[in-house]
Design an enzyme around this catalytic site. Structure first.
Site, mmCIF file in Angstrom:
data_model
loop_
_atom_site.group_PDB
_atom_site.id
_atom_site.type_symbol
_atom_site.label_atom_id
_atom_site.label_comp_id
_atom_site.label_asym_id
_atom_site.label_seq_id
_atom_site.Cartn_x
_atom_site.Cartn_y
_atom_site.Cartn_z
ATOM 1 N N MET A 90 22.166 9.790 -24.173
ATOM 2 C CA MET A 90 23.062 8.815 -24.778
ATOM 3 C C MET A 90 22.742 8.618 -26.274
ATOM 4 O O MET A 90 21.716 9.047 -26.764
ATOM 5 C CB MET A 90 22.956 7.480 -24.042
ATOM 6 C CG MET A 90 23.379 7.555 -22.575
ATOM 7 S SD MET A 90 23.182 5.990 -21.695
ATOM 8 C CE MET A 90 24.399 4.952 -22.543
ATOM 9 N N HIS A 91 23.671 7.945 -26.965
ATOM 10 C CA HIS A 91 23.471 7.362 -28.302
ATOM 11 C C HIS A 91 23.485 8.346 -29.466
ATOM 12 O O HIS A 91 23.563 7.923 -30.615
ATOM 13 C CB HIS A 91 22.159 6.569 -28.370
ATOM 14 C CG HIS A 91 21.931 5.622 -27.242
ATOM 15 N ND1 HIS A 91 22.883 4.713 -26.831
ATOM 16 C CD2 HIS A 91 20.864 5.467 -26.412
ATOM 17 C CE1 HIS A 91 22.396 4.014 -25.808
ATOM 18 N NE2 HIS A 91 21.192 4.458 -25.533
ATOM 19 N N ASP A 110 23.433 9.843 -19.184
ATOM 20 C CA ASP A 110 22.435 10.388 -18.257
ATOM 21 C C ASP A 110 21.931 9.374 -17.245
ATOM 22 O O ASP A 110 21.777 9.691 -16.059
ATOM 23 C CB ASP A 110 21.276 11.035 -19.012
ATOM 24 C CG ASP A 110 20.623 10.126 -20.047
ATOM 25 O OD1 ASP A 110 21.034 8.959 -20.202
ATOM 26 O OD2 ASP A 110 19.678 10.600 -20.714
#
Length: 498
Positions: free
Chosen positions: A83-84, A242
């Protein structure tokens, strides 16, 4: 007879993993490719989208070779990933620079810019989270300030797994579980928050359309079908971040709110399902959308198994992990007075402070490697417990399923169970985000009627670990944190003053 499968991809920090599953969850094939991690400056972590693209082609080629041998045919493909991260694309869909990752810490000034523009309480109420250095939104503001020429050429910013979706289908789309880690998604509406973007002078067109996690992003473009051997027009499903995808693989859902998970991976992660978007008012843990259509709380301590990897690599390269863990097992609770604060990369939950740093304290000439390793294991468990104290009043969780490399060790898992005060079960089969992505693709493949049917069919089994005493270790942890960073808040047990 032909076997029908779905493919799941997980774009991790260390590599891309692909699996092919039947509707019953049977693994038919798997493949993986690794790629480098770039650290051009202290606190910076990046990867090249071009490396991800190369890994994507290689993994899918390997999978198709194995599926052909197994007489199996893929009916849909699902996505998951770290992520991110921020993939900055120009108007032609070309990556403009390496992608800053989830643990990148260059954005402290951008976080301050966000909090000056939008009051923290308002941002938490809208997005479920305060501004966090690792999130994607501050990365975009950093780019505008640090590399204005690149920002001016940026036509679209994508999360890592959604970049794979673009390569496969030519479509710019995302889904709520990953998008809620950007920092600009209105969680109640599950759309980009126009007021947040307006306050930061960011055009909404920079961000992709948000669809359901089980919806189809698009179908495979001819070029990718030719390169990989996958069927032309194969449906590609949005999937999940995830942690959400791994939660799907474990059967974690708001319809079973008493069961959460703890991951002892590179980072330590607590995952707790929620029916509605109920944030911590101070934003000390994350509130994200879940891939089943509901929500979840996520607590992240940045250095868990990664801390043990660091210790082995830097201080004991000749020793195996098993040797280190066996030595630590002979040391009692409290590591004979040695304490480890595991903030090697700053910290997320519950402190949200990139400037925290790790430390061993209480060392004497009588201590050696066993005490240092034991203190490290206990310190990571204490960090997870600090996070759980924030999550506990917001959730209904009464037990946890264990995942991650560290969860394979009964000592470490027992310490975590003792620190959290919750029963922890080590599942017989440990599915991951790639498996969750494949499961999320089952409805689009026509193999199950709905994502709810997928989750109802998952019943993890395993042994509950024996919890180990952490009383002395936790007392030492809190005392040393107070000495270094501030006072302890009596009502939650979580440190403040940072």
């Amino acid at each position: 007879m032909t076997t029908e499968v779905t493919i799941g991809l997980d774009l991790g920090t260390s590599g891309l993993k692909g699996v092919a599953l039947t509707a019953a969850g049977e693994l038919v094939a798997q493949a993986s490719r690794s790629y480098p991690l770039l650290t051009p400056r202290p606190g910076w972590t990046e990867q090249r989208p071009q490396d991800w693209a190369q890994a994507l082609t290689g993994v899918l080629q390997d999978l198709m070779q194995k599926l052909n041998l197994a007489n199996a045919v893929p009916l849909a493909l699902g996505l998951s990933g770290q992520m991110h991260g921020a993939v900055f694309l120009d108007q032609h869909g070309e990556a403009l620079r390496p992608a800053p990752l989830w643990n990148d810490q260059r954005t402290a000034e951008a976080v301050g810019e966000i909090e000056r523009a939008i009051p923290r309480a308002d941002l938490i109420a809208r997005t479920g989270n305060r501004a966090v250095t690792g999130f994607q939104l501050p990365k975009l503001l950093w780019l505008r300030q640090a590399e204005p020429e690149v920002f001016a050429r940026t036509a679209q910013v994508l999360l890592p797994k959604d970049y794979l979706g673009f390569l496969l289908t030519g479509q710019f789309r995302t889904e709520p579980s990953d998008a809620s880690g950007v920092g600009a998604l209105n969680l109640a509406a599950k759309t980009w928050d126009q007021d947040v973007l307006y306050a930061l002078n960011l055009p909404p067109g920079l961000f992709p359309e948000v669809i359901n996690s089980w919806d189809v992003v698009g179908t495979l473009v001819p070029e990718m079908a030719h390169l990989t051997g996958l069927p032309l027009n194969l449906p590609v499903v949005a999937g999940g971040g995830d942690n959400a995808a791994a939660g799907i693989a474990l059967g974690l859902t708001a319809s079973r709110p008493a069961v959460g998970s703890v991951s002892l991976g590179t980072s330590g992660v607590l995952f707790v399902p929620l029916v509605g978007p109920t944030p911590d008012p101070e934003g000390r843990v994350h509130l994200f959308a879940h891939a089943d259509g509901s929500y979840h709380l996520l607590g992240v301590t940045l250095a868990c198994a990664g801390a043990l990897q660091w210790l082995r690599d830097k201080l004991a390269p000749e020793a195996s992990f098993q040797t280190l863990l066996t030595e630590a097992a002979g040391v009692p609770d409290g590591a004979d007075g040695v304490t480890f604060l595991p903030y090697l990369s700053g910290e997320r939950s519950p402190h949200m402070n990139p400037d925290l740093r790790g430390a061993w304290t209480g060392l004497s000439l009588a201590h050696g490697r066993p005490e240092m390793v034991r203190a490290l294991l206990e310190g990571t468990a204490c960090a997870l417990s600090d996070t759980y104290q924030v999550m506990r009043p917001l959730s209904a969780v009464t037990s946890l399923l264990a995942t991650g490399g560290g969860a394979k060790n009964d000592l470490w898992l027992g310490l975590a169970s003792g620190a959290l005060g919750l029963p922890v079960t080590h599942t017989a089969h440990e599915p991951g985000a790639a498996e969750g992505a494949a499961l999320l693709a089952l409805p689009a493949a026509g193999l199950v009627p709905s994502i709810r049917a997928v989750l109802e069919g998952i019943q993890p089994e395993g042994e509950t670990v024996v919890p180990l005493s952490m009383q002395r270790a936790q007392a030492q942890h809190h005392q040393q944190f107070r000495l270094l960073y501030g006072e302890q808040r009596a009502e939650t047990g979580v440190m403040t003053g940072v």
